[in-house]
Enzyme design. Structure first.
Site, PDB file in Angstrom:
ATOM      1  N   CYS A 122      -7.156 109.392   0.599  1.00 39.59           N
ATOM      2  CA  CYS A 122      -6.022 108.678   1.244  1.00 39.59           C
ATOM      3  C   CYS A 122      -6.675 107.671   2.167  1.00 39.59           C
ATOM      4  CB  CYS A 122      -5.164 109.650   2.044  1.00 39.59           C
ATOM      5  SG  CYS A 122      -4.172 110.744   1.041  1.00 39.59           S
TER       6      CYS A 122
ATOM      7  N   ALA B  29      -6.424 104.121   2.870  1.00 42.14           N
ATOM      8  CA  ALA B  29      -6.010 102.868   3.507  1.00 42.14           C
ATOM      9  C   ALA B  29      -5.590 103.080   4.964  1.00 42.14           C
ATOM     10  CB  ALA B  29      -4.844 102.276   2.720  1.00 42.14           C
ATOM     11  N   PRO B  30      -5.903 102.130   5.867  1.00 42.37           N
ATOM     12  CA  PRO B  30      -6.520 100.807   5.662  1.00 42.37           C
ATOM     13  C   PRO B  30      -8.049 100.813   5.571  1.00 42.37           C
ATOM     14  CG  PRO B  30      -5.897 101.061   7.954  1.00 42.37           C
ATOM     15  CD  PRO B  30      -5.443 102.323   7.261  1.00 42.37           C
TER      16      PRO B  30
ATOM     17  N   ASP C  40      -5.531 105.141  -2.718  1.00 43.27           N
ATOM     18  CA  ASP C  40      -4.325 105.236  -1.887  1.00 43.27           C
ATOM     19  C   ASP C  40      -3.137 104.866  -2.776  1.00 43.27           C
ATOM     20  OD1 ASP C  40      -3.979 105.294   1.435  1.00 43.27           O
ATOM     21  OD2 ASP C  40      -2.273 104.417   0.375  1.00 43.27           O
TER      22      ASP C  40
ATOM     23  N   CYS D 272      -4.244 113.250  11.705  1.00 40.19           N
ATOM     24  CA  CYS D 272      -4.144 112.778  13.089  1.00 40.19           C
ATOM     25  C   CYS D 272      -2.929 113.473  13.713  1.00 40.19           C
ATOM     26  CB  CYS D 272      -4.083 111.258  13.188  1.00 40.19           C
ATOM     27  SG  CYS D 272      -2.761 110.502  12.247  1.00 40.19           S
TER      28      CYS D 272
HETATM   29  C1  LIG Z   1      -3.534 108.943   7.519  1.00 41.11           C
HETATM   30  S1  LIG Z   1      -3.341 107.636   6.444  1.00 41.11           S
HETATM   31  C2  LIG Z   1      -4.985 107.296   5.939  1.00 41.11           C
HETATM   32  C3  LIG Z   1      -5.847 106.552   6.954  1.00 41.11           C
HETATM   33  C4  LIG Z   1      -7.207 106.206   6.412  1.00 41.11           C
HETATM   34  N1  LIG Z   1      -7.936 107.374   5.967  1.00 41.11           N
HETATM   35  C5  LIG Z   1      -8.079 105.492   7.423  1.00 41.11           C
HETATM   36  O1  LIG Z   1      -8.878 106.106   8.105  1.00 41.11           O
HETATM   37  O2  LIG Z   1      -7.960 104.266   7.532  1.00 41.11           O
HETATM   38  C6  LIG Z   1      -2.675 108.411   5.037  1.00 41.11           C
HETATM   39  C7  LIG Z   1      -2.630 107.548   3.787  1.00 41.11           C
HETATM   40  O3  LIG Z   1      -2.094 108.345   2.719  1.00 41.11           O
HETATM   41  C8  LIG Z   1      -1.487 107.463   1.812  1.00 41.11           C
HETATM   42  N2  LIG Z   1      -0.599 108.223   0.892  1.00 41.11           N
HETATM   43  C9  LIG Z   1       0.631 108.690   1.125  1.00 41.11           C
HETATM   44  N3  LIG Z   1       1.139 109.288   0.022  1.00 41.11           N
HETATM   45  C10 LIG Z   1       0.185 109.182  -0.949  1.00 41.11           C
HETATM   46  C11 LIG Z   1       0.121 109.586  -2.314  1.00 41.11           C
HETATM   47  N4  LIG Z   1       1.140 110.220  -2.909  1.00 41.11           N
HETATM   48  N5  LIG Z   1      -1.010 109.319  -3.005  1.00 41.11           N
HETATM   49  C12 LIG Z   1      -2.040 108.665  -2.421  1.00 41.11           C
HETATM   50  N6  LIG Z   1      -2.033 108.245  -1.130  1.00 41.11           N
HETATM   51  C13 LIG Z   1      -0.938 108.507  -0.389  1.00 41.11           C
HETATM   52  C14 LIG Z   1      -0.733 106.490   2.725  1.00 41.11           C
HETATM   53  O4  LIG Z   1      -0.446 105.279   2.047  1.00 41.11           O
HETATM   54  C15 LIG Z   1      -1.719 106.320   3.890  1.00 41.11           C
HETATM   55  O5  LIG Z   1      -2.494 105.158   3.729  1.00 41.11           O
END
Ligand SMILES: C[S@@+](CC[C@H](N)C(=O)[O-])C[C@H]1O[C@@H](n2cnc3c(N)ncnc32)[C@H](O)[C@@H]1O
Length: 420
Positions: free
Chosen positions: A240, A242-243, A263, A359
């Protein structure tokens, strides 16, 4: 004369329409004003309610928000208080509610006159602690000893934290660049690449930012890549991503890894690409849904799973979370977190290592998910982590701390080797 029309409209978008705060149409002062109003939302809401005596009709909710912005301006802007009152009165006129300018004027002037008396009348814990009741309840249940300090930390903006790109220079070399630019940063205790400023600094003043010398990242978030400890040539999945903050840190620590960043959100993945380009690192980027099995990815030596969560650990950076998140969101999030963990576990080679990260500071999303997983998987075991944060039955929990890191949870899992 300055008015608060843009600020009221921006606040309305979050408070009334339920959208994430977006300050890009505001100047720096406007952004500060709206973010501070959101951070102290429940307090200013209660004071505005006291002052107005009779609630305004729904169609004039923008005037209630205007009074809150006016209160915030009086309390926080470095300008004479009557300047803030005049700006609020001017705003009422520009909102085509000329009739409300005398109400706005009288309300804010009464606050200036009777401030202490009015403040003393507000005793609702939600207003006093500036958090919705369900968050207060969760915090007190999970962290009876630490909850007061967490609530206090959440009510102030966090420090600006940097991650020095060690491919470009060492932390001490960048510290010298900052000193030459007239900026004094502190060393992070948690991350050897981390620096932080106690007072805000505009990104435009950070030397070499556009050339990838440094990134903005909380020091608690920097622990993710450090705990996963990338080694030369390892195949790593950031599931997961993004960004891309943690993907970039992994590549800065060990550029020979073969990294796949996935992502579900294509727009946010664009940001991962932009960050790779700016920092001079590279990895494969792929848009996919972790809710589905993804066998085409193959298997990895290590996986970082930074799941979607309540974001309750980063409230001070995103105060709109206090308004937009609901207690009822938790059940769906916990279910998704467990599903994602099961889904990526199949992508881990025998003997491989997975870091589960959030987080969040709610134990149901953290050790709750991990212990549930461990109960159902015989091939999963927990690995010890350095002693940081608050000890938990499984993994480590950082809680938001004034002038230091945000709230994060980490648990390191190992998959049994074949035959063991
Ligand atoms: C906590 S954020 C990630 C932050 C990232 N690891 C960083 O440090 O920049 C969680 C991410 O999970 C992604 N996400 C949500 N549902 C998802 C899915 N079904 N499959 C893949 N990614 C998913 C969201 O788009 C989001 O970018």
């Amino acid at each position: 004369m300055r008015n608060f029309v843009n600020e009221v409209n921006t606040l309305k978008t979050t408070v009334i329409e339920g959208h994430v705060f977006d300050g890009k149409h505001l100047d720096a002062l406007g952004r500060l004003l709206v973010q501070t109003t959101l951070r102290r939302y429940f307090w200013f809401d209660a004071i505005a309610t006291e002052l107005l005596e009779k609630p305004l009709p729904r169609k004039h909710r923008d005037l209630h928000l205007l009074i809150m912005i006016g209160l915030c301006a009086i309390e926080t802007l470095n300008q004479p208080q009557h300047t803030s009152v005049n700006a609020a009165v001017e705003t009422a006129k520009r909102l085509n509610k000329r009739w409300a300018s005398s109400l706005t004027n009288a309300t804010l002037r009464r606050y200036l006159r009777d401030r202490e008396k009015i403040q003393n009348r507000v005793i609702d814990p939600v207003a006093v602690h500036n958090h919705p009741a369900w968050i207060l309840d969760h915090l007190r249940a999970d962290f009876p000893q630490e909850s007061s300090a967490v609530i206090l930390a959440n009510n102030y903006p966090g420090p600006l934290s940097l991650r020095v790109n060690r491919l470009k220079q060492s932390r001490s070399a960048y510290l010298d660049r900052l000193k030459t630019a007239g900026l004094n940063a502190e060393l992070s205790n948690l991350s050897p690449q981390g620096l932080y400023f106690e007072n805000p600094v505009p990104i435009s003043r950070l030397p070499g930012f556009q050339d990838g010398a440094v990134s903005i990242q909380d020091e608690g978030a920097q622990l993710a890549a450090l705990l996963l400890d990338p080694q030369p040539g390892e195949r790593i999945l950031d599931a997961c991503s993004a960004p891309g903050g943690k993907s970039c840190h992994l590549l800065e620590l060990e550029p020979t890894i073969i990294l796949t960043s996935t992502d579900i959100d294509p727009d946010r993945l664009e940001q991962v690409r932009d960050n790779f380009d700016r920092l001079g690192v590279n990895g494969e980027i792929s848009c996919l849904d972790l809710g589905l099995d993804q066998p085409q990815l193959g298997t990895f030596d290590k996986i970082l799973l930074d799941v979607p969560c309540s974001a309750s650990g980063v409230i001070r950076r995103h105060p709109d979370i206090k308004l937009l998140r609901r207690a009822t969101d938790l059940e769906g999030l916990i279910k998704k977190q467990g599903q994602f963990l099961t889904s990526v576990w199949d992508r881990l080679r025998p003997g491989g290592i997975l870091l589960y990260a959030t987080c969040s500071i709610f134990s149901d999303e953290n050790e709750g998910v991990v212990s549930q997983f461990l109960q159902t998987r015989e091939d999963a075991a927990i690995l010890p982590l350095p002693e940081v944060g608050v000890p938990r039955a499984f993994g480590v929990q950082l809680l938001p701390t004034q002038n230091a890191h945000d709230g994060f949870y980490y648990a390191l899992l190992i998959k049994a080797s074949t035959g063991s």
